[in-house]
Scaffold this active site. Structure first.
Site, mmCIF file in Angstrom:
data_model
loop_
_atom_site.group_PDB
_atom_site.id
_atom_site.type_symbol
_atom_site.label_atom_id
_atom_site.label_comp_id
_atom_site.label_asym_id
_atom_site.label_seq_id
_atom_site.Cartn_x
_atom_site.Cartn_y
_atom_site.Cartn_z
ATOM 1 N N CYS A 45 3.113 11.658 4.747
ATOM 2 C CA CYS A 45 2.779 13.089 4.730
ATOM 3 C C CYS A 45 4.063 13.915 4.647
ATOM 4 O O CYS A 45 4.734 13.895 3.629
ATOM 5 C CB CYS A 45 1.933 13.444 5.945
ATOM 6 S SG CYS A 45 1.045 15.004 5.746
ATOM 7 N N GLU A 75 -1.121 5.518 10.024
ATOM 8 C CA GLU A 75 -0.924 5.406 11.479
ATOM 9 C C GLU A 75 -2.084 6.024 12.258
ATOM 10 O O GLU A 75 -2.208 5.801 13.445
ATOM 11 C CB GLU A 75 0.420 6.031 11.876
ATOM 12 C CG GLU A 75 0.439 7.549 12.037
ATOM 13 C CD GLU A 75 0.443 8.334 10.727
ATOM 14 O OE1 GLU A 75 0.201 7.729 9.665
ATOM 15 O OE2 GLU A 75 0.675 9.554 10.774
ATOM 16 N N HIS A 115 -2.575 9.117 6.081
ATOM 17 C CA HIS A 115 -1.962 8.709 7.349
ATOM 18 C C HIS A 115 -2.442 7.335 7.816
ATOM 19 O O HIS A 115 -3.396 7.253 8.597
ATOM 20 C CB HIS A 115 -2.320 9.731 8.442
ATOM 21 C CG HIS A 115 -1.604 11.028 8.316
ATOM 22 N ND1 HIS A 115 -0.380 11.267 8.879
ATOM 23 C CD2 HIS A 115 -1.944 12.171 7.672
ATOM 24 C CE1 HIS A 115 0.012 12.505 8.599
ATOM 25 N NE2 HIS A 115 -0.922 13.075 7.867
#
Lengths: 83, 224
Positions: B86, B196, B194
């Site tokens: 990002c 994560e 994302h």
């Protein structure tokens, strides 16, 4: 003190979505004759002393920071001595 | 494996990344300030999402001149794995480690939702645990995620298999529905989604975990 005025604009090949939103707002203000808005950035940079190569310094600041050469172009005016 | 998560003023996914490494793949991880000048001893560099410097000027533009950046470039040129997610992707393009630019979404609004992606290249150190053309679901959360590059650059990305993730639908106006790309050497990956935030089913998807597992597996096979 030297004043430099820098103008950064998105290249024509890049869709300016903020400009489009602003144009839409002018239409809701009833200015139907607005056909396009393109949004840019304006900077005023003051230099303490006239360097040996002011244009080189300004070019480097523009290329390295103020504008992204992939999507933006810039131009500038060196206004000269200001008090 | 020892990971560094680089934190800038305004980073806000640093702890998510920390958690993904610590709990997701049980590896060493440290938060490293943008003011540091050394990343000695780390074998994975992670640049998190967020809004470094409040996205002033352009997203990633000011972070690209932070003290730590020269060291990130040095390690990237050494072939160490560098992952930007990002805002991290935006920073990597501003540094010039990745081609192109991320700019305002075509619909000019922030988008925060789960999106479908296709793994377009599973022969990278970041994607070896995925199948080729595997469909995965990973969240996005960005206002400036529209990938833009000129046609010559796009041709090069396709030729060199640098496009690693594509959106399954046109979510933000990115050219060629690009969601993630690597550099030519394939050791630097930038992606807007994302992973994560997708490492446990309780988060809505665990499809991101294989990305971190891939990094670990690659490193282990290189050590042996």
């Amino acid at each position: 003190m030297i004043l430099v005025k820098v103008y950064v604009m998105l290249k024509d090949s890049v869709v300016d979505v903020q400009g489009e939103a602003i144009k839409d707002a002018t239409h809701t203000m009833s200015y139907e004759n607005v056909s396009e808005v393109r949004m840019g950035k304006y900077f005023e940079i003051k230099f303490d002393n006239n360097s040996n190569d002011l244009e080189k310094d300004v070019d480097e600041i523009c290329d390295g920071l103020l504008a992204n050469p992939n999507i933006e172009s810039y131009r500038y005016e060196i206004v000269g001595d200001i008090q | 494996m020892n990971f560094a998560v680089i934190t800038f003023p305004g980073s806000n996914c640093d702890m998510d990344l920390y958690h993904a490494i610590k709990e997701g793949i049980n590896q060493e991880v440290n938060l490293v300030s943008y003011k540091e000048k050394s990343l000695e001893g780390y074998d994975g560099i992670l640049i998190p999402g967020g809004f470094s410097y409040g996205d002033y000027l352009r997203s990633g533009a000011i972070a690209s001149h932070a003290p730590i950046i020269d060291e990130v470039i040095r390690l990237a040129n050494q072939g160490k794995p560098v992952l930007g997610i990002c805002n991290g992707f935006q920073i990597l393009t501003e540094i010039g480690l990745l081609p192109g630019t991320l700019t305002n979404n075509r619909q000019n609004r922030f988008i925060c939702e789960q999106v479908g992606l296709t793994v377009e290249n599973n022969k990278t150190l970041f994607t070896s645990k995925y199948d080729f053309k595997e469909k995965i679901t990973i969240p996005i959360a960005h206002g400036e995620g529209r990938y833009y590059c000129d046609s010559e650059t796009l041709h090069g990305l396709n030729e060199n298999n640098q496009i690693v993730f594509r959106y399954d639908s046109d979510v933000n106006g990115s050219v060629d529905r690009i969601a993630g790309i690597t550099n030519k050497q394939k050791n630097v990956l930038g992606m807007m989604p994302h992973p994560e935030r997708a490492i446990e089913n309780i988060l809505g998807s665990a499809d991101g975990l294989n990305l971190f597992k891939s990094m670990l597996e690659t490193q282990k096979s290189e050590v042996q």
